[in-house]
Design a protein around this motif. Structure first.
Motif, mmCIF file in Angstrom:
data_model
loop_
_atom_site.group_PDB
_atom_site.id
_atom_site.type_symbol
_atom_site.label_atom_id
_atom_site.label_comp_id
_atom_site.label_asym_id
_atom_site.label_seq_id
_atom_site.Cartn_x
_atom_site.Cartn_y
_atom_site.Cartn_z
ATOM 1 N N TYR A 9 0.827 -1.211 0.000
ATOM 2 C CA TYR A 9 0.000 0.000 0.000
ATOM 3 C C TYR A 9 0.868 1.272 0.000
ATOM 4 C CZ TYR A 9 -4.282 2.606 0.876
ATOM 5 O OH TYR A 9 -5.343 3.447 0.746
ATOM 6 N N VAL A 44 3.019 12.214 -11.304
ATOM 7 C CA VAL A 44 1.890 11.280 -11.265
ATOM 8 C C VAL A 44 0.580 12.073 -11.151
ATOM 9 C CG1 VAL A 44 0.801 9.461 -9.872
ATOM 10 C CG2 VAL A 44 3.249 9.339 -10.382
ATOM 11 N N CYS A 77 7.061 -0.732 -6.846
ATOM 12 C CA CYS A 77 5.986 -0.260 -7.728
ATOM 13 C C CYS A 77 4.993 0.584 -6.945
ATOM 14 C CB CYS A 77 5.342 -1.404 -8.486
ATOM 15 S SG CYS A 77 4.692 -2.674 -7.477
ATOM 16 N N ARG A 118 0.200 12.505 -3.553
ATOM 17 C CA ARG A 118 -0.503 11.313 -4.021
ATOM 18 C C ARG A 118 -1.947 11.686 -4.342
ATOM 19 N NH1 ARG A 118 3.240 9.368 0.039
ATOM 20 N NH2 ARG A 118 4.316 7.492 -0.670
#
Ligand code: S3P
Length: 175
Positions: A9, A44, A77, A118
């Motif tokens: 996670y 991202v 990842c 994030r």
């Protein structure tokens, strides 16, 4: 040939542990999110904003297929990578996959300590964050537990704890 992929996670410590493991083994370290950012010259968050989550997942899968072919590497990842397409099966055919398993409160602490942006948790209050972690961790565990190895992660707030984690992984995977 050694190829290790760390999964788990957000906030489990994949990048922290991955870097330390690669250094201990004298291998090259790749973080899939960083690789994506480098290849596309976008963060991202920008990719999420432009292409939506679906677009990001497609691109993430394609980048995984590049990175996972490299030899003598440690790869961390993204938290969602194992949960889409056949990514988890694909990683298992190519690498020693290790699930860094942490309790929701540890994940929340790491995420609060961390500086990275994030998109999935941006703007959440501490209560909303804990609730989100609990719920999505439950959904994601079915993918994470397909990893070949699992290691329990406690709060990684000292170098000693990170080193201990590296030692356990090396012993477990025999590398
Ligand atoms: C995600 C985790 C992130 C990044 C993206 C989506 C997820 O990586 O790939 O924000 O779905 O859990 P980290 O686990 O390295 O934060």
């Amino acid at each position: 040939m050694v190829r290790v992929i760390l999964i788990g996670y957000m906030g489990a410590g994949k990048t922290t542990v991955g870097k330390a493991l690669a250094a201990a083994l004298g291998l090259v370290f790749y973080d899939l999110d960083w690789y994506i950012t480098m290849r596309y010259r976008k963060s991202v968050s920008e990719i999420f904003a432009e292409r939506g989550e679906e677009g990001f997942r497609d691109l993430e899968r394609r980048m995984l297929h590049e990175v996972a072919e490299f030899e003598n590497v440690v790869i961390s990842c993204g938290g969602g990578t194992p949960c889409f397409y056949d990514n988890m099966e694909y990683m298992n055919t190519l690498a020693d996959t290790i699930y860094l398993k942490a309790e929701p409160d540890v994940l929340a602490m790491h995420l609060k300590m961390g500086k990275g942006k994030r998109p999935l948790i941006e703007g959440k209050t501490p209560e909303e964050l804990e609730e989100y972690i609990q719920k999505s961790l439950l959904e994601r565990e079915q993918y994470y537990t397909k990893a070949k190895y699992t290691i329990d992660i406690s709060l990684l707030d000292t170098f000693t704890k990170i080193d201990e984690c590296v030692r356990i992984i090396r012993e477990m995977v025999k590398i």
